[in-house]
Design an enzyme around this catalytic site. Sequence first.
Site, PDB file in Angstrom:
ATOM      1  N   ASP A  39      -3.669 -10.072  -8.675  1.00 15.10           N
ATOM      2  CA  ASP A  39      -4.485 -10.462  -9.820  1.00 15.10           C
ATOM      3  C   ASP A  39      -4.549 -11.981  -9.920  1.00 15.10           C
ATOM      4  O   ASP A  39      -3.602 -12.670  -9.512  1.00 15.10           O
ATOM      5  CB  ASP A  39      -3.894  -9.911 -11.113  1.00 15.10           C
ATOM      6  N   TYR A  67       8.476  -7.846  -6.868  1.00 13.16           N
ATOM      7  CA  TYR A  67       7.928  -8.790  -7.837  1.00 13.16           C
ATOM      8  C   TYR A  67       9.012  -9.253  -8.804  1.00 13.16           C
ATOM      9  O   TYR A  67       9.946  -8.499  -9.113  1.00 13.16           O
ATOM     10  CB  TYR A  67       6.835  -8.126  -8.696  1.00 13.16           C
ATOM     11  N   ASP A  81      -2.103  -7.309 -19.710  1.00 15.22           N
ATOM     12  CA  ASP A  81      -1.487  -8.570 -19.324  1.00 15.22           C
ATOM     13  C   ASP A  81      -1.949  -9.671 -20.272  1.00 15.22           C
ATOM     14  O   ASP A  81      -2.716  -9.414 -21.227  1.00 15.22           O
ATOM     15  CB  ASP A  81      -1.760  -8.922 -17.863  1.00 15.22           C
ATOM     16  N   ARG A 179       1.526  -4.256 -14.362  1.00 13.27           N
ATOM     17  CA  ARG A 179       0.965  -4.283 -15.710  1.00 13.27           C
ATOM     18  C   ARG A 179       1.155  -2.938 -16.410  1.00 13.27           C
ATOM     19  O   ARG A 179       1.443  -2.878 -17.612  1.00 13.27           O
ATOM     20  CB  ARG A 179      -0.531  -4.593 -15.656  1.00 13.27           C
TER      21      ARG A 179
END
Length: 315
Positions: A39, A67, A81, A179
């Site tokens: 993203d 992540y 988000d 997310r």
Amino acid sequence: MLSGLVIVDKPQGWTSHDVVGRMRRIAGTRKVGHAGTLDPMATGVLVLGINKATRLLTYIVGTSKTYTATIRLGESTVTDDAEGEVTAARSAAAITGDAIRAGVAALTGAIEQVPSSVSAIKVNGERAYARVRSGEEVKLAARPVTIHRFEVHEIRSVRGGEALDVDVTVECSSGTYIRALARDLGEALGVGGHLTALRRTQVGPYTLDQARTLEQLAEQLDILDISDAARALMPNRELSDEETTEISFGRRIAAGAAAGTPDAATADKPAAAFAPDGTLVALLADAGSYAKPVLVFAPDNDKQAKSGDDKQAGR
């Protein structure tokens, strides 16, 4: 021809397509692709393939990812988000660290996850995020994903405790939406949640330690050679000179030692085959007593044949 992988540390605010476009200019070639999007809000590891190495990207897309992220509890957003507007705010003052860790544990392992409605998944031929932006309500089907690790590092109060920021590390299967994890954790705790920061630290065997910024790559293009990239990515098979010749022309050779076992190479999970000098020759799949090439990376066969004819003619 320059071929290999480039491990980019993607900057915030850039789309993956933006990064590909920049790399085309840096590398001086149109043949550049990426192994899975990040993203615009996210930073970190984005694996790019250049020229012949673009053929490896399909095998990288399905690898696990790691992540680091920050989840804000107490606020829900339309995009799950920080880039979307807040749709609900509920006090997180009563949420304890134990409750957060219990919620995280419930989202660890094999789960069914509903992707964010603003994901790039296509619905009747159109991206879900495009439908949402046009005002349509989009509901996507749940899909199986695996969360290998979901670890809480720090919990911080925001706005006097009305919201909580939770720093986490997530190691997950391909197709997982971080997310959506933030959203689901918030909903399970009854206060809502969204993602405020996301950094990808690993894609398969490729890590942030190997990554370079676009500015660094513009000064010095650091490419992971296609042979080294394949060695790190998949099982290896060392070929003899004779096997190298056969495979270079797309012919079958004897199956690998793992033939007939769960570790046997397949078209979806092939073995990387290397010539005696270490050059990547092909990706192989075992089929019964034979191994056959899925992809051949050897030099053009016509050129090989011409070279042979020239030698025979004494030229």
